[in-house]
Structures are given as structure tokens and as C-alpha cells.
Design a protein around this motif. Structure first.
Motif, PDB file in Angstrom:
ATOM      1  N   ASP A 183       0.821  -1.210   0.000  1.00 41.33           N
ATOM      2  CA  ASP A 183       0.000   0.000   0.000  1.00 41.33           C
ATOM      3  C   ASP A 183       0.853   1.258   0.000  1.00 41.33           C
ATOM      4  O   ASP A 183       0.350   2.354   0.234  1.00 41.33           O
ATOM      5  N   GLN A 190      -6.391  -6.817  -2.253  1.00 43.21           N
ATOM      6  CA  GLN A 190      -7.043  -7.344  -1.068  1.00 43.21           C
ATOM      7  C   GLN A 190      -7.439  -8.802  -1.295  1.00 43.21           C
ATOM      8  O   GLN A 190      -7.381  -9.323  -2.412  1.00 43.21           O
ATOM      9  N   LYS A 191      -7.845  -9.428  -0.248  1.00 41.04           N
ATOM     10  CA  LYS A 191      -8.237 -10.832  -0.334  1.00 41.04           C
ATOM     11  C   LYS A 191      -9.513 -10.948  -1.173  1.00 41.04           C
ATOM     12  O   LYS A 191     -10.499 -10.276  -0.933  1.00 41.04           O
ATOM     13  N   ASP A 244      -9.609 -10.216  -4.432  1.00 41.73           N
ATOM     14  CA  ASP A 244      -9.513  -9.374  -5.624  1.00 41.73           C
ATOM     15  C   ASP A 244      -9.046 -10.201  -6.808  1.00 41.73           C
ATOM     16  O   ASP A 244      -8.024 -10.874  -6.742  1.00 41.73           O
TER      17      ASP A 244
END
Length: 526
Positions: A414, A448-449, A451
Motif C-alpha cells: 500500500d 485485497q483478499k 480481488d
């Protein structure tokens, strides 16, 4: 089919633009307490509703500048000339007077000229909401009109009666189905932007082939944005002529600030912005500021160097001028450039070719499969730089928006990418897919988880109605969410406090007695 035309006329500052916005249900006309705010003609459509609330009839309305036949300056004479042209083509005329001021000599002169036209005229007394007794001045009946209507344009009282009186005087009627209509997404919208007195209105008149905007040597002649819809080679265009934008330090009047705001809103609803540069003066700092406004608004930019006929030229003048402009406007290296003369018409017709090419790239959608192949080639050619001690991994890339083209890259961090690598990706996008003149929005987000690479769909920027405004800093939803994430305050980590050293204690006699504290001797010597 052609619509009947109704013209609003009257002295300056009697409420014509307020009534125009009320009838057209828009905010297209600029409204201010300063007299003479409206200088150019503004056109809009009025839809009359039936008792059930369904659209029943449509006619066109034109707002004109304040008539002042005694003014001898260039701008006042130009406003009167433009208003007279609108009255000549109108089928019905609405004469607006101020109820607070009463009947003036200016109203009498305008009424006499309108009676000589031989067209249906409706005398409307505005601002009756603040009058004592609510009745207009009796002197208005001496102007020679059969009926006088009292209204309040700002509050809407009496507007329904005005609409009914106007409809009864129209020579022919048109339903919404009979009116010429095209969808907003069929238009190719371009705005003419730049500093004051660089030739924006002259270029607009040259492109249209007639005097649509008022032109004079006085800087700041144009105050409001002027929209004109026309067709060239079966393509519908919307030309937006804007007011000149000066430096913030020189902008003090409220009317000028409103004009600049309207110009920025025009950039937000345009697909292409023509940035006019004075060939004699060259590029200035304010030109770069205006170009930044258009870039932030998401519009494509074409650099148009005007007044080229006034420059003494040799074989290398254009090349030297282009190099100088490219150097001063480095962030617009991707924008095409053309040298024209709005006064003589030199190369003006070539603008339409550039506008169509840039607008096509502005609305270009790239399939996700090609983007992922492109991303793999870019990483193979040059790996991303390490950011804060972590090497980013680029998983996939997808286009999330058009007008302007907007992309999202999912990574394992990020912390984003180094600015030089982001610039490298933007340049490669322009080189491979041909994004000419259009800004590119590139967002780096952590994967993210759950995606996955989304379907091959790209959202298009919402097309704004001419009567609707938008702040220039428009972004799509993906970047708005990213901006909100960056705006979240960071949570400070709590550092565990170290235990303070215990004071030296002397033993006491007895089992249950607490240990006796002993004062430590100071090491300092007196």
C-alpha cells in the motif's frame, strides 16, 4: 423541426437572466447584481407541462444583454447589436421592466422600438414581490401594450401566467416529439480556454461562420460561457466559449470570480479543451496554470497558437516556437500543437481533425487482456524500484474509467510506486495505445483478499448537462476512494514505557515493616 423563438429583452439589471434560468429550469445564465453581466446571447429550451404533469409543448428562449441605446462605448454598442439580432429572429418578445424603478425613459425608448417591429410583445413587470400594494406603476400602461403581467422571477410567482400568455401568442406550436433532439453522448464537446484577450471569441466566431460572441480589444469582454451546438460532416459539436482567466492576485470583483468558476465548469463538462496561446507574447505562467485546470478537470488538451499572422517568420520560426512551448509546458508534451490565425482563418478548419482524433483517444477503452500483457512487458523491460525497503509486485492492471482513461494496478503493498516508475508506465501507455492529448489517471492499490481481474468494462465519466455545474477537481469513484483512504489519520503506535528504577531502600527491623527509603546523596560538589 424548427422551434418557435421567444426573446427576453429590457434594460440592464431588470432580472432577464433570472427569468431565463427559471423558465429553462437550469443555471445556464450567469446572475449577478452588477448591471451588464450578460453580454452574449444564451439559448435554452422551455418545456410546458400539461395539467397531468406531462410535457406538452416546447419552444426556444433566448436571453439578451441589457439594451442601452445611449451608450457610446464599444462593449455597450456591441451588446445592443447582439440583442437587436436576437429580436430580429424572434417570433415573440418579452419586455421585462423593473417594478421598483418604475417606468423610465429607457423603458419608453425600448417599447417604441419594439412596437415598430410589428411582433407580439408581452410587457412583464418584474420584482413585484417587494412593491407596496403589489401593483405596478400606472405609467407602464402608457407604453401602448394591451396587457401587463406582474411576476417575481426569483420566487416564481406569476411565471405560470407568463407561460400561458406566451403560448397563446406563438405563431406555431411544437411538441417534444417534433422538436429536434439528440442525446448528450452524441455530442463532441470542446471548450475554448485561455487568458483574456488571446482571441477565444474570435476563434469561436470563425469556427461558426457568424458573430456568435461579442469581440472587442478590451480584455475581459466575455463574462459568461456561451454554448453553441452545430454540425460538421454529420458530427454534432458543442462549442463552449469561456471567459478569460486572469491571475488570482488580479481577480477581486465577485462577477469576475463567477466568470472564472463558470470557465472551470466548462472544462469539466468538455471532452477537449483548446488552450489558446498568444503567439506574440509567448507562453506565460498563467497559461501553464490554465492548462493545469484543464488537466485536473480530466479534459484532453490541444495547444492552439493564435495570432500567427502577426509573427515575423523564417524557415525555423515554427520549430523554435514549438520547442519553447514544449519546454515551458513540459507536462503537456503529449498534446498536439497547431499554429492558426483566427482573424484570417489560417488553418482553422484543421482544428476539427485534431479535435476528433484527441476525442477518440479520450474515450478509448483497452481490453483487460491487452493491459495485463502490456504490464508484463513493462515489468520485464524495467522492474519497479524498491519503496521504503520493500520491492513491489505488480499483479494485474484494469481500466476503470474513460474520459479520461483511468487505470488501476493491484500490487502487494500500500506504499505505492516510485513517481519515476509511474511516469514510465504513463509514457509506455501513450506509446503503445496512442493516448494523444488526453490525461491518464493511474492508481496504485494494494490487492485485497478476493480481488481478481474484473470483467472488461470501463465506466464512462458522467456527461454533464450544460445547465449543470461541477467543481473542476472531478475524479471517478475509484480515485475518490483512494483519496479518502489517504486522508484517514494514521494511528500512532503506543510505545511501552520503560519501568522506572526503584529507589534504594534500607532494611528495617521486623518482618511486616516496609523497607525504609534512603535519600541518595548528590554527586555534585559544592
Amino acid at each position: 423541426m424548427k422551434l418557435p423563438l421567444v426573446a427576453l429583452c429590457g434594460r440592464p439589471n431588470v432580472g432577464k437572466s433570472t427569468l431565463f434560468n427559471r423558465l429553462t429550469r437550469s443555471r445556464a445564465a450567469l446572475v449577478h447584481d452588477l448591471p451588464g453581466m450578460t453580454r452574449d446571447r444564451s439559448y435554452g429550451r422551455v418545456t410546458c407541462l400539461s395539467e397531468e404533469g406531462d410535457p406538452e409543448e416546447v419552444f426556444e428562449l433566448v436571453d439578451t444583454g441589457g439594451l442601452d441605446f445611449e451608450g457610446d462605448d464599444v462593449i455597450t454598442a456591441g451588446i445592443t447589436r447582439m440583442a437587436s439580432a436576437a429580436l430580429a429572429e424572434a417570433h415573440v418578445v418579452v419586455l421585462l421592466v423593473d417594478g421598483h424603478d418604475g417606468c423610465t425613459t429607457g423603458d419608453e425608448e425600448i417599447a417604441q422600438r419594439l412596437l415598430r417591429l410589428g411582433k407580439p410583445v408581452i410587457l412583464v413587470v418584474n420584482k413585484v414581490d417587494g412593491m407596496k400594494g403589489g401593483a405596478p406603476d400606472g405609467a407602464f400602461y402608457s407604453l401602448g401594450f394591451d396587457e401587463i403581467l406582474g411576476i417575481s422571477a426569483s420566487h416564481g410567482s406569476g411565471v405560470a401566467e407568463l407561460l400561458e400568455a406566451t403560448r397563446t401568442r406563438l405563431p406555431f406550436h411544437r411538441t417534444p416529439e417534433e422538436a429536434e433532439h439528440h442525446e448528450l453522448d452524441e455530442e463532441l464537446r470542446f471548450a475554448i480556454i485561455g487568458r483574456p484577450n488571446v482571441g477565444k471569441s474570435s476563434l469561436a466566431n470563425r469556427l461558426l461562420g457568424y458573430e456568435r460572441s461579442l469581440v472587442s480589444d478590451v480584455a475581459g469582454t466575455t463574462r459568461d460561457t456561451v454554448d453553441t451546438v452545430f454540425t460538421v460532416d454529420e458530427q454534432v459539436y458543442r462549442l463552449i466559449d469561456t471567459a478569460g482567466i486572469r491571475r488570482k492576485g488580479k481577480t477581486h470583483e465577485g462577477a469576475e470570480k463567477l466568470s472564472i468558476l463558470k470557465a472551470k465548469q466548462a472544462m469539466a463538462r468538455a471532452d477537449v479543451s483548446l488552450l489558446l496561446i498568444d503567439a506574440v507574447e509567448g507562453v506565460t505562467h498563467q497559461d501553464a496554470v490554465i492548462a493545469g485546470y484543464a488537466h485536473e478537470a480530466g479534459a484532453a488538451v490541444i495547444l492552439v497558437v493564435n495570432k500567427w499572422d502577426l509573427v515575423e517568420k523564417d524557415g525555423y520560426t515554427s520549430l523554435a516556437m514549438e520547442d519553447k512551448i514544449r519546454q515551458d509546458l513540459g507536462f503537456l508534451a503529449h498534446a498536439p500543437m497547431i499554429f492558426i490565425s483566427a482573424l484570417s482563418g489560417q488553418r482553422v478548419t484543421k482544428l476539427f481533425t485534431h479535435i476528433r482524433e484527441v476525442a477518440a483517444t479520450h474515450a478509448l477503452r483497452v481490453p483487460t487482456s491487452k493491459l495485463n500483457a502490456f504490464l508484463k512487458d513493462c515489468v520485464d523491460a524495467m522492474s519497479p524500484h524498491m519503496v521504503e525497503g520493500k520491492l513491489p509486485k505488480l499483479y494485474f492492471m484494469v481500466q476503470v474509467g474513460m474520459r479520461p482513461p483511468s487505470f488501476v494496478i493491484k500490487t502487494n503493498t500500500d506504499r505505492g510506486l516510485h513517481f519515476s516508475y509511474v511516469r514510465y508506465l504513463e509514457n509506455r501507455l501513450r506509446e503503445v495505445f496512442g493516448f494523444i492529448g488526453t490525461p491518464i489517471r493511474l492508481s496504485i492499490q494494494k490487492k485485497q483478499k478476493g480481488d481478481e481481474a474484473p470483467l472488461e468494462e470501463a465506466k464512462v465519466r458522467r456527461i454533464l448537462d450544460p445547465g449543470e455545474g461541477l467543481k473542476p477537481g472531478f475524479r471517478n469513484e475509484a480515485f475518490r476512494g483512494q483519496k479518502e483512504e489517504k486522508a484517514k489519520p494514521k494511528v500512532k503506535r503506543k510505545i511501552a514505557e520503560k519501568p522506572k528504577p526503584a529507589a534504594k531502600q534500607a532494611p528495617r527491623k521486623g518482618k511486616d515493616l516496609p523497607r525504609k527509603r534512603v535519600r541518595q546523596k548528590s554527586l555534585k560538589r559544592g
